[in-house]
Design a protein around this motif. Structure first.
Motif, PDB file in Angstrom:
ATOM      1  N   GLU A 270      21.073  24.806  26.411  1.00 43.03           N
ATOM      2  CA  GLU A 270      22.424  24.783  25.861  1.00 43.03           C
ATOM      3  C   GLU A 270      23.519  24.880  26.921  1.00 43.03           C
ATOM      4  O   GLU A 270      24.330  23.958  27.054  1.00 43.03           O
ATOM      5  CB  GLU A 270      22.584  25.899  24.822  1.00 43.03           C
ATOM      6  CG  GLU A 270      22.295  25.469  23.416  1.00 43.03           C
ATOM      7  CD  GLU A 270      23.095  24.242  23.019  1.00 43.03           C
ATOM      8  OE1 GLU A 270      22.465  23.189  22.841  1.00 43.03           O
ATOM      9  OE2 GLU A 270      24.334  24.330  22.939  1.00 43.03           O
TER      10      GLU A 270
ATOM     11  N   ARG B 101      23.634  21.879  29.250  1.00 42.02           N
ATOM     12  CA  ARG B 101      24.249  20.686  28.657  1.00 42.02           C
ATOM     13  C   ARG B 101      25.775  20.770  28.770  1.00 42.02           C
ATOM     14  O   ARG B 101      26.450  19.809  29.154  1.00 42.02           O
ATOM     15  CB  ARG B 101      23.827  20.581  27.184  1.00 42.02           C
ATOM     16  CG  ARG B 101      24.376  19.389  26.448  1.00 42.02           C
ATOM     17  CD  ARG B 101      23.737  19.247  25.065  1.00 42.02           C
ATOM     18  NE  ARG B 101      24.018  20.365  24.178  1.00 42.02           N
ATOM     19  CZ  ARG B 101      25.141  20.479  23.461  1.00 42.02           C
ATOM     20  NH1 ARG B 101      26.078  19.545  23.527  1.00 42.02           N
ATOM     21  NH2 ARG B 101      25.322  21.524  22.685  1.00 42.02           N
ATOM     22  N   LYS B 102      26.325  21.972  28.483  1.00 45.49           N
ATOM     23  CA  LYS B 102      27.780  22.156  28.573  1.00 45.49           C
ATOM     24  C   LYS B 102      28.263  21.958  30.007  1.00 45.49           C
ATOM     25  O   LYS B 102      29.289  21.315  30.247  1.00 45.49           O
ATOM     26  CB  LYS B 102      28.195  23.552  28.119  1.00 45.49           C
ATOM     27  CG  LYS B 102      27.712  24.057  26.793  1.00 45.49           C
ATOM     28  CD  LYS B 102      27.943  23.152  25.670  1.00 45.49           C
ATOM     29  CE  LYS B 102      27.554  23.721  24.319  1.00 45.49           C
ATOM     30  NZ  LYS B 102      27.424  25.151  24.209  1.00 45.49           N
TER      31      LYS B 102
ATOM     32  N   HIS C 285      26.945  20.222  32.306  1.00 45.47           N
ATOM     33  CA  HIS C 285      26.894  18.795  32.629  1.00 45.47           C
ATOM     34  C   HIS C 285      28.096  18.045  32.045  1.00 45.47           C
ATOM     35  O   HIS C 285      28.808  17.335  32.743  1.00 45.47           O
ATOM     36  CB  HIS C 285      25.583  18.198  32.094  1.00 45.47           C
ATOM     37  CG  HIS C 285      25.282  16.856  32.656  1.00 45.47           C
ATOM     38  ND1 HIS C 285      24.106  16.552  33.298  1.00 45.47           N
ATOM     39  CD2 HIS C 285      26.028  15.714  32.699  1.00 45.47           C
ATOM     40  CE1 HIS C 285      24.134  15.306  33.700  1.00 45.47           C
ATOM     41  NE2 HIS C 285      25.299  14.776  33.343  1.00 45.47           N
ATOM     42  N   VAL C 286      28.313  18.254  30.750  1.00 45.54           N
ATOM     43  CA  VAL C 286      29.383  17.502  30.076  1.00 45.54           C
ATOM     44  C   VAL C 286      30.752  17.852  30.668  1.00 45.54           C
ATOM     45  O   VAL C 286      31.554  16.953  30.980  1.00 45.54           O
ATOM     46  CB  VAL C 286      29.359  17.778  28.557  1.00 45.54           C
ATOM     47  CG1 VAL C 286      30.585  17.171  27.893  1.00 45.54           C
ATOM     48  CG2 VAL C 286      28.081  17.234  27.927  1.00 45.54           C
ATOM     49  N   PHE C 287      31.001  19.149  30.862  1.00 50.69           N
ATOM     50  CA  PHE C 287      32.322  19.519  31.375  1.00 50.69           C
ATOM     51  C   PHE C 287      32.497  19.103  32.838  1.00 50.69           C
ATOM     52  O   PHE C 287      33.623  18.818  33.275  1.00 50.69           O
ATOM     53  CB  PHE C 287      32.586  21.020  31.179  1.00 50.69           C
ATOM     54  CG  PHE C 287      32.975  21.349  29.769  1.00 50.69           C
ATOM     55  CD1 PHE C 287      34.188  20.911  29.247  1.00 50.69           C
ATOM     56  CD2 PHE C 287      32.116  22.062  28.937  1.00 50.69           C
ATOM     57  CE1 PHE C 287      34.554  21.192  27.935  1.00 50.69           C
ATOM     58  CE2 PHE C 287      32.464  22.354  27.631  1.00 50.69           C
ATOM     59  CZ  PHE C 287      33.681  21.911  27.122  1.00 50.69           C
TER      60      PHE C 287
ATOM     61  N   LYS D  22      40.828  24.101  32.599  1.00 49.30           N
ATOM     62  CA  LYS D  22      40.144  24.412  31.340  1.00 49.30           C
ATOM     63  C   LYS D  22      38.662  24.018  31.432  1.00 49.30           C
ATOM     64  O   LYS D  22      37.784  24.769  31.020  1.00 49.30           O
ATOM     65  CB  LYS D  22      40.823  23.654  30.193  1.00 49.30           C
ATOM     66  CG  LYS D  22      40.487  24.155  28.821  1.00 49.30           C
ATOM     67  CD  LYS D  22      41.413  23.572  27.768  1.00 49.30           C
ATOM     68  CE  LYS D  22      41.209  22.072  27.649  1.00 49.30           C
ATOM     69  NZ  LYS D  22      42.118  21.430  26.679  1.00 49.30           N
ATOM     70  N   TYR D  23      38.418  22.823  32.008  1.00 54.22           N
ATOM     71  CA  TYR D  23      37.018  22.390  32.143  1.00 54.22           C
ATOM     72  C   TYR D  23      36.250  23.338  33.062  1.00 54.22           C
ATOM     73  O   TYR D  23      35.123  23.716  32.786  1.00 54.22           O
ATOM     74  CB  TYR D  23      36.927  20.960  32.708  1.00 54.22           C
ATOM     75  CG  TYR D  23      37.641  19.923  31.870  1.00 54.22           C
ATOM     76  CD1 TYR D  23      37.751  20.077  30.485  1.00 54.22           C
ATOM     77  CD2 TYR D  23      38.196  18.785  32.447  1.00 54.22           C
ATOM     78  CE1 TYR D  23      38.408  19.144  29.716  1.00 54.22           C
ATOM     79  CE2 TYR D  23      38.850  17.836  31.686  1.00 54.22           C
ATOM     80  CZ  TYR D  23      38.966  18.012  30.309  1.00 54.22           C
ATOM     81  OH  TYR D  23      39.609  17.090  29.552  1.00 54.22           O
TER      82      TYR D  23
ATOM     83  N   ARG E 224      35.312  26.427  31.291  1.00 52.07           N
ATOM     84  CA  ARG E 224      34.151  26.212  30.405  1.00 52.07           C
ATOM     85  C   ARG E 224      32.844  26.208  31.211  1.00 52.07           C
ATOM     86  O   ARG E 224      31.836  26.755  30.781  1.00 52.07           O
ATOM     87  CB  ARG E 224      34.279  24.868  29.677  1.00 52.07           C
ATOM     88  CG  ARG E 224      35.468  24.792  28.736  1.00 52.07           C
ATOM     89  CD  ARG E 224      35.102  25.307  27.369  1.00 52.07           C
ATOM     90  NE  ARG E 224      36.240  25.258  26.465  1.00 52.07           N
ATOM     91  CZ  ARG E 224      36.223  25.734  25.226  1.00 52.07           C
ATOM     92  NH1 ARG E 224      35.126  26.309  24.761  1.00 52.07           N
ATOM     93  NH2 ARG E 224      37.277  25.658  24.454  1.00 52.07           N
TER      94      ARG E 224
ATOM     95  N   ALA F 160      29.786  28.844  30.798  1.00 52.87           N
ATOM     96  CA  ALA F 160      28.429  28.396  30.465  1.00 52.87           C
ATOM     97  C   ALA F 160      27.441  28.923  31.499  1.00 52.87           C
ATOM     98  O   ALA F 160      26.343  29.362  31.157  1.00 52.87           O
ATOM     99  CB  ALA F 160      28.374  26.871  30.391  1.00 52.87           C
TER     100      ALA F 160
ATOM    101  N   ARG G 125      26.849  32.549  30.875  1.00 54.97           N
ATOM    102  CA  ARG G 125      26.002  32.728  29.703  1.00 54.97           C
ATOM    103  C   ARG G 125      24.543  32.461  30.080  1.00 54.97           C
ATOM    104  O   ARG G 125      23.629  33.167  29.671  1.00 54.97           O
ATOM    105  CB  ARG G 125      26.446  31.764  28.606  1.00 54.97           C
ATOM    106  CG  ARG G 125      26.324  32.348  27.243  1.00 54.97           C
ATOM    107  CD  ARG G 125      27.166  31.641  26.195  1.00 54.97           C
ATOM    108  NE  ARG G 125      27.100  30.208  26.209  1.00 54.97           N
ATOM    109  CZ  ARG G 125      28.137  29.411  26.441  1.00 54.97           C
ATOM    110  NH1 ARG G 125      29.328  29.914  26.710  1.00 54.97           N
ATOM    111  NH2 ARG G 125      27.999  28.110  26.436  1.00 54.97           N
TER     112      ARG G 125
ATOM    113  N   GLN H  27      28.871  32.826  18.167  1.00 54.11           N
ATOM    114  CA  GLN H  27      29.032  33.281  19.538  1.00 54.11           C
ATOM    115  C   GLN H  27      30.504  33.651  19.803  1.00 54.11           C
ATOM    116  O   GLN H  27      30.789  34.602  20.523  1.00 54.11           O
ATOM    117  CB  GLN H  27      28.605  32.130  20.451  1.00 54.11           C
ATOM    118  CG  GLN H  27      28.815  32.356  21.916  1.00 54.11           C
ATOM    119  CD  GLN H  27      27.582  32.983  22.565  1.00 54.11           C
ATOM    120  OE1 GLN H  27      26.462  32.734  22.149  1.00 54.11           O
ATOM    121  NE2 GLN H  27      27.809  33.798  23.553  1.00 54.11           N
TER     122      GLN H  27
END
Lengths: 407, 137
Positions: free
Chosen positions: A189, A192-193, A195-197, A216-217, A220, A224, A227, A365
């Protein structure tokens, strides 16, 4: 030459032989007795006297039944029947009684006596006292039996231990499988975040996006990765929880709760929480695991609250009826029930089983942070101590976690 | 004159909500994404009079009420029985896919790792189910 007896006539020879025979009979260790076909004693040697205690004069003319214990009186007619048919009785093991009432183990050999015409007129009976031998056999057999019993007990105990070990292994394999599946899913999880951000960040940089969206990115991505690192830490902690390498000792749970409440000092003050603790027992176990168990349960109650938390920790002897199904209810195993009750947000009772699953979360969460491993840890700790944990709740009405531990 | 394309995203994960709305804005600037952090909030919104999104995107693994339960509830709302509801999940498990179909999902998208893949999938869905796209005229 070979004529040592040449001067002795046949009748003299027979007389000498009779004397020899009488001497042999007299000196025999065995009882040599003759009797009529009616069971009346007709001769009684020295061996018979030594074994049975009766003098020859006491026995000759008397029924042989005197030697037979009351519970074996039936043997004599059967023996007489066989003798009348001309049959021998060889090494028949039985019991006979002496003049003094002592029961002896006897081996009997009985053969018919015939007259010169071949008619059966009585019986000769050789009785050997085998009481000592029987006693030795009995002692050996008892030893053998005891040994066999001990061996059987040991085998049974080992088998039980193996079965238990096997059960534990199967369970732990299954847990491990589930754990690997869930852990990999949950660890994917945050990746993936990230990577995308990262891609969004890249796009933003290329297209000259403003600093605020780029920040902001980044924010994030940072969250992640935090976490993820927390998840990895929890996964490690969970997998390390075993009772193998730690010392089991009496643990005073009053001390444990005191320490845990001190750790929560700040958030208790912040949330204006009121925590009341009743007297708790001393339980055999692993202190550090109990501390973690209490920390997670108290922490949970503090976390899942909307109003000022009211938390109560109480211990009582559990009645057999209230024990969860996984615990023995034979009445000999005693358990304490330690309850953690709060006035928090609670949950639907249908989810009560789910809350102990690893990485299971009933709340988003965003609202309540956490990796969803806390109660799974509690369950593992309690089960390490041969106990059980249950949860009861209703949304908005608080939750109660009951920890059952062997008293 | 034209109303924007109204989208409702139901997902408990704030990162995913952020990604979704960014991607949606970039592939369909004339869209408006509203969101709900779980099934309860979504149903609250959907039961309100006059709120009928053109497309609904729904996550499966959510606390309290999972996506399938939420989907079944949505299908019970009369004006939403035929609205496109697209499941958006990290799971590629066929069991989840067929359970979603059975519960009334219109389509199923696996949440991607790459922004281009996410864009492509969402664009395909818009193409297929947007009531205002030419194929629906």
């Amino acid at each position: 030459m070979n004529d040592l007896f040449q001067d002795i006539n046949a009748s003299e020879l027979e007389g000498a032989a009779q004397t020899w025979l009488a001497a042999i009979i007299h000196s025999s260790d065995d009882a040599i007795i003759s009797k009529t076909l009616d069971g009346i004693v007709s001769s009684w040697n020295e061996g018979a006297r030594r074994i049975f205690g009766y003098e020859a004069a006491e026995m000759i003319g008397q029924p042989i039944l005197r030697l037979i214990p009351p519970d074996r009186l039936g043997e004599e007619p059967a023996i007489l029947e066989r003798l009348k048919r001309g049959e021998r009785v060889d090494h028949f093991e039985t019991k006979r009684v002496t003049k003094y009432g002592v029961i002896l183990d006897i081996s009997l050999s009985i053969s018919p006596i015939r007259d010169s015409k071949g008619q059966i007129i009585g019986a000769s009976k050789i009785a050997r006292n085998i009481t000592g031998q029987k006693e030795a056999e009995r002692i050996i057999n008892e030893g053998k039996e005891r040994f066999r019993q001990e061996l059987e007990d040991t085998v049974r105990e080992r088998t039980r231990e193996l079965a238990e070990m096997n059960h534990r292994l199967t369970k732990s394999n299954h847990e491990l499988e589930q754990f690997a599946y869930i852990a990999s899913h949950d660890l994917q999880e945050p990746l993936r975040k990230i990577h995308v951000f990262s891609e969004l960040l890249e796009e933003g940089l290329n297209s000259g996006a403003d600093a605020a969206s780029l920040a902001k990115y980044l924010h994030r991505i940072k969250n992640a990765s935090l976490r993820m690192s927390r998840l990895i830490k929890d996964v490690l902690e969970y997998s390390r929880l075993s009772r193998a390498e730690l010392v089991i000792a009496p643990v005073d749970l009053n001390e444990i709760i005191k320490e845990v409440l001190m750790e929560f000092d700040l958030s208790v003050a912040e949330k204006k929480a009121i925590i009341s603790v009743g007297p708790l027992p001393v339980i055999n176990g692993i202190g550090s695991q109990f501390r973690q168990l209490f920390r997670n349960l108290v922490g949970n109650s503090l976390k899942f609250s909307q109003q000022e938390p009211r938390i109560s920790v109480r211990a009582e002897k559990a009645t057999p009826a209230e024990l969860p199904d996984t615990l023995p209810r034979n009445g000999t195993s005693k358990f304490f029930r330690i309850s953690f009750q709060d006035n928090g947000i609670g949950f639907e009772q249908q989810h009560a089983g789910m809350v102990f699953g690893i990485f299971q979360r009933l709340n988003s969460q965003d609202a309540y942070s956490g990796s969803g491993i806390g109660l799974a840890l509690c369950k593992k700790i309690v089960e390490n101590h041969d106990g059980a944990i249950t949860a009861t709740s209703e949304p908005g009405k608080g939750a109660t976690f009951n920890v059952f531990l062997p008293a | 004159m034209d109303q924007p394309l109204k989208i409702l995203l139901i997902d408990d994960d704030s990162d995913d909500r952020e990604i979704f709305s960014l991607v949606m804005k970039s592939i369909h600037p004339f869209s408006e994404t509203d969101d709900a952090i779980d099934g309860y909030e979504a149903l609250d919104k959907l039961k309100r009079d006059g709120y009928t999104p053109d497309l609904i995107f729904l996550d499966l693994n959510m606390p309290r009420m999972n996506g399938l339960e939420c989907l079944r509830e949505i299908r019970r709302i009369e004006r939403l029985t035929r609205r496109p509801v697209i499941v958006l999940s990290t799971s590629s498990n066929p069991v989840d896919i067929s359970a979603s179909r059975a519960a009334g999902a219109t389509d199923y998208i696996v949440k991607g790792n790459e922004i281009q893949t996410i864009k492509k999938h969402l664009a395909q869905v818009l193409q297929k189910y947007n009531p205002r796209s030419p194929t629906h005229e």
